[in-house]
Design a protein around this motif. Structure first.
Motif, PDB file in Angstrom:
ATOM      1  N   ASP A 172      -6.512  -7.499  -0.952  1.00  0.00           N
ATOM      2  CA  ASP A 172      -7.046  -7.230   0.387  1.00  0.00           C
ATOM      3  C   ASP A 172      -6.182  -7.923   1.438  1.00  0.00           C
ATOM      4  OD1 ASP A 172      -9.125  -5.751  -0.701  1.00  0.00           O
ATOM      5  OD2 ASP A 172     -10.427  -7.496  -0.893  1.00  0.00           O
ATOM      6  N   ILE A 173      -4.956  -7.423   1.579  1.00  0.00           N
ATOM      7  CA  ILE A 173      -3.999  -8.046   2.496  1.00  0.00           C
ATOM      8  C   ILE A 173      -3.867  -7.309   3.819  1.00  0.00           C
ATOM      9  CG2 ILE A 173      -2.642  -8.976   0.588  1.00  0.00           C
ATOM     10  CD1 ILE A 173      -0.562  -6.726   1.281  1.00  0.00           C
ATOM     11  N   HIS A 174      -4.517  -6.135   3.948  1.00  0.00           N
ATOM     12  CA  HIS A 174      -4.377  -5.326   5.157  1.00  0.00           C
ATOM     13  C   HIS A 174      -5.747  -5.048   5.754  1.00  0.00           C
ATOM     14  CE1 HIS A 174      -4.198  -1.180   7.084  1.00  0.00           C
ATOM     15  NE2 HIS A 174      -3.515  -1.954   7.898  1.00  0.00           N
ATOM     16  N   ALA A 175      -5.848  -5.212   7.061  1.00  0.00           N
ATOM     17  CA  ALA A 175      -7.073  -4.877   7.778  1.00  0.00           C
ATOM     18  C   ALA A 175      -6.726  -4.013   8.982  1.00  0.00           C
ATOM     19  CB  ALA A 175      -7.807  -6.140   8.221  1.00  0.00           C
ATOM     20  N   ARG A 176      -7.601  -3.080   9.292  1.00  0.00           N
ATOM     21  CA  ARG A 176      -7.428  -2.244  10.488  1.00  0.00           C
ATOM     22  C   ARG A 176      -8.640  -2.449  11.387  1.00  0.00           C
ATOM     23  NH1 ARG A 176      -5.602   3.870  10.001  1.00  0.00           N
ATOM     24  NH2 ARG A 176      -3.614   2.754   9.856  1.00  0.00           N
ATOM     25  N   LEU A 177      -8.368  -2.892  12.593  1.00  0.00           N
ATOM     26  CA  LEU A 177      -9.424  -3.140  13.561  1.00  0.00           C
ATOM     27  C   LEU A 177      -9.261  -2.160  14.725  1.00  0.00           C
ATOM     28  CD1 LEU A 177      -8.521  -6.002  12.187  1.00  0.00           C
ATOM     29  CD2 LEU A 177     -10.068  -6.978  13.894  1.00  0.00           C
ATOM     30  N   GLY A 216      -7.826   5.242  25.551  1.00  0.00           N
ATOM     31  CA  GLY A 216      -8.632   5.990  24.595  1.00  0.00           C
ATOM     32  C   GLY A 216      -9.822   5.189  24.120  1.00  0.00           C
ATOM     33  N   PRO A 217     -10.520   5.703  23.103  1.00  0.00           N
ATOM     34  CA  PRO A 217     -11.760   5.046  22.655  1.00  0.00           C
ATOM     35  C   PRO A 217     -11.550   3.704  21.960  1.00  0.00           C
ATOM     36  CG  PRO A 217     -11.193   6.880  21.215  1.00  0.00           C
ATOM     37  CD  PRO A 217     -10.261   6.954  22.378  1.00  0.00           C
ATOM     38  N   GLY A 218     -10.364   3.470  21.465  1.00  0.00           N
ATOM     39  CA  GLY A 218     -10.132   2.203  20.786  1.00  0.00           C
ATOM     40  C   GLY A 218      -8.670   2.032  20.429  1.00  0.00           C
TER      41      GLY A 218
END
Length: 585
Positions: A284-289, A404-406
């Motif tokens: 779990d080395i990648h996160a998308r926020l 945009g929205p995010g």
């Protein structure tokens, strides 16, 4: 007899030999399995071929009919009469005695699985006239797998040498018979194993010439190594393929980092670079926020551990250049930095001393290579109080200006190589994607995922092993997923990369016996093993078309690849365009 020094199979044979009154006949059947010789020759003593694990400062000594070879440091080979086994075991420097096992070439399981023997036979190709460069942990040139085909070794790690034109450091060895294999040693064994897959006598391109660069794995020195290999190829007037079974995540994951750009610059007609996809598929080395304007989004961050204590970690984040995010870090005790905006002028670095550690946040203006914004967070945790639970930090992002929205922010967590377990994210922002960093993200590179062709093997002690974590004929769970951050499809193809048997460096230390098949071969898993498989295929293709460039080689490979059960030409973030079938090349 010091029985604990005997491997199980040898102890069993010796016990039977003694119990049967030292008669030969009971040993005739196991003789073909464990290196027993002269069983049927009554005029000679019954002897057995062994590997001796020993103290390098007190190697075993041969006497009488016992012969100990000079090669090796912690593992020596030899042949010993069964009647002299007790004397050998009594030597203080001897740690373990293991009988030789008779093996079939094991890499051919993977080769046959993807049609390599048929391809080589049909077109009469071995990689002859092609140079395979391996930038890795070095090579043991004296291994029989290489049969005198190692042209040169540049050891970047040796101090005091004159280096090469690409870098005036380290030492180059051109006359390997005059000490190259002694002074430049592959004590890790990874590079020797990789070279054996690509161009060993039992590998994919057994006729190719080999050049090895032993590197310290700094990306600048990787670049030097790539340039070195291609210069040698030009001097020899042959095409070349460079194998890079290495990678990292301190880059934008879009091919715009300096190593990827160097690969772009060096690649061309007859100059191919193959890269491993990476082994973080289950990490779990990648996160998308996704951060809305005016809103905040957080992701928990868990440090790795060294010596049982939380280790330092980094957060490498990227988001669109038209947006502006503010970055903060909260410590396990609830202490927090302020929200740090983009700092386009002056120093973009700010330091914060929190109750649980020291934090630095770097928030520069748009990156000149891709126009995107990036941020870097470094965290050095202090030692937790006795009885404290596992520390959980938080990265917090706030949308200052979002189109945009995010705003989509992709973040990778990095730790030191010593950290066990390594640092990781948790929570809903974790995403199993975009885990192929540099150099695998390079556009010109052939990037390779790993599939599984073997799950069972017998080790040097005769013990059977089963890799329960692998699924036969499926993509390996550890193989890193694409695509690139900019959406470009990566990896390109998949190749066998799980429990692949190849050359074992004589100088390798710390090798687990469970993965040794004998004193010359080792089974390993990783996209590091799949990458040289494709590098070997590229060498075979270059033999037939010496001026083929990266796009043409990639087209050959992807056209001959397929995802099991998938539609022709389909792409999958794990498989790429699928498992290469050399019979279709």
């Amino acid at each position: 007899m010091t029985m604990e020094k005997l491997a199980p199979a040898l102890a069993a044979a010796y016990e039977r030999y003694v119990h049967e009154g030292r008669r030969r006949s009971p040993l005739r059947r196991p003789a073909g399995m464990m290196g027993l010789v002269s069983v049927g020759q009554r005029a000679k003593p019954v002897r057995i071929v062994v590997s001796v694990e020993c103290d390098p400062d007190a190697p075993p000594v041969g006497a009488g009919d016992t012969e100990i070879n000079e090669g090796g440091r912690t593992i020596r080979t030899g042949i010993v009469p069964l009647d002299a086994l007790e004397e050998l075991a009594a030597q203080p420097g001897v740690r373990r005695i293991v009988p030789a096992s008779r093996l079939r070439p094991c890499l051919d399981l993977a080769l046959a699985k993807v049609g390599v023997p048929g391809f080589r036979t049909r077109l009469d190709r071995t990689g002859e006239g092609v140079l395979v460069g391996v930038v890795d942990t070095g090579i043991f040139p004296g291994h029989p797998e290489f049969a005198g085909r190692v042209e040169r070794v540049w050891d970047q790690t040796l101090a005091g040498g004159l280096g090469v034109p690409e870098g005036r450091y380290g030492s180059e060895f051109t006359d390997l018979g005059a000490g190259g294999e002694v002074l430049s040693r592959d004590v890790d064994g990874h590079g020797t194993h990789v070279a054996g897959i690509a161009a060993g006598t039992e590998g994919v391109a057994p006729g190719a010439r080999i050049v090895a660069v032993k590197t310290d794995f700094q990306d600048a020195h990787i670049i030097d190594g790539i340039q070195y290999v291609f210069r040698l190829a030009d001097e020899l007037d042959v095409p070349a393929v460079v194998n890079l079974s290495l990678g990292g995540h301190a880059d934008p994951h879009d091919g715009t980092d300096v190593l990827s750009l160097a690969i772009e610059e060096e690649s061309g007609p007859g100059r191919i670079v193959c890269c491993a996809a990476g082994n973080e598929g289950e990490d779990d080395i990648h996160a998308r926020l996704v951060v809305p304007e005016g809103g905040t989004v957080a992701v928990p961050c868990h440090p790795g551990r060294v010596g049982g204590l939380p280790d330092l970690f980094w957060l490498n984040g990227w988001y669109p250049g038209g947006d502006r995010l503010e970055v903060a870090v909260a410590s396990p005790s609830g202490d927090s930095t302020e929200f740090q905006p983009v700092l386009s002028s002056g120093s973009p670095v700010r330091g914060y001393e929190l109750a649980d550690g020291v934090v630095q946040i770097v928030t520069p203006g748009p990156d000149p290579g891709n126009g995107d914004h990036s941020f870097l967070v470094t965290v050095e945790p202090t030692s937790p109080a006795p009885g404290a639970g596992a520390p959980r930090w938080r990265l917090v992002l706030r949308g200052a200006s979002v189109d945009g929205p995010g705003s989509r922010a992709d973040v990778w967590i990095l730790g030191t190589p010593e950290a066990q377990p390594p640092p990781q994210f948790s929570g809903p922002a974790v995403q199993d994607a975009l885990k192929i960093g540099s150099p695998g993200a390079a556009g010109s590179a052939i990037t390779v995922a790993a599939s599984t062709t073997r799950t069972r093997w017998r080790d040097v002690d005769g013990t059977e092993h089963l890799a329960t974590w692998l699924v036969p004929d499926d993509i390996a769970g550890f193989s890193s997923e694409g695509p690139r951050r900019d959406g470009m499809p990566k990896p390109d193809v998949a190749a066998p990369g799980a429990m692949i048997v190849s050359a074992l460096s004589r100088d390798a230390v710390g090798v687990r016996r469970a993965f040794m098949l004998d004193d010359r071969h080792l089974a390993l898993q990783g996209t590091s093993m799949a990458c040289p498989f494709v590098a070997g295929l590229a060498a075979l293709l270059l033999e037939g078309d010496p001026s083929a460039g990266p796009d043409k080689i990639r087209s050959f490979l992807t056209t001959a690849a397929a995802i099991p059960g998938g539609a022709p030409g389909a792409f999958d973030p794990k498989w790429g365009h699928g498992l290469v079938d050399a019979s279709l090349l």
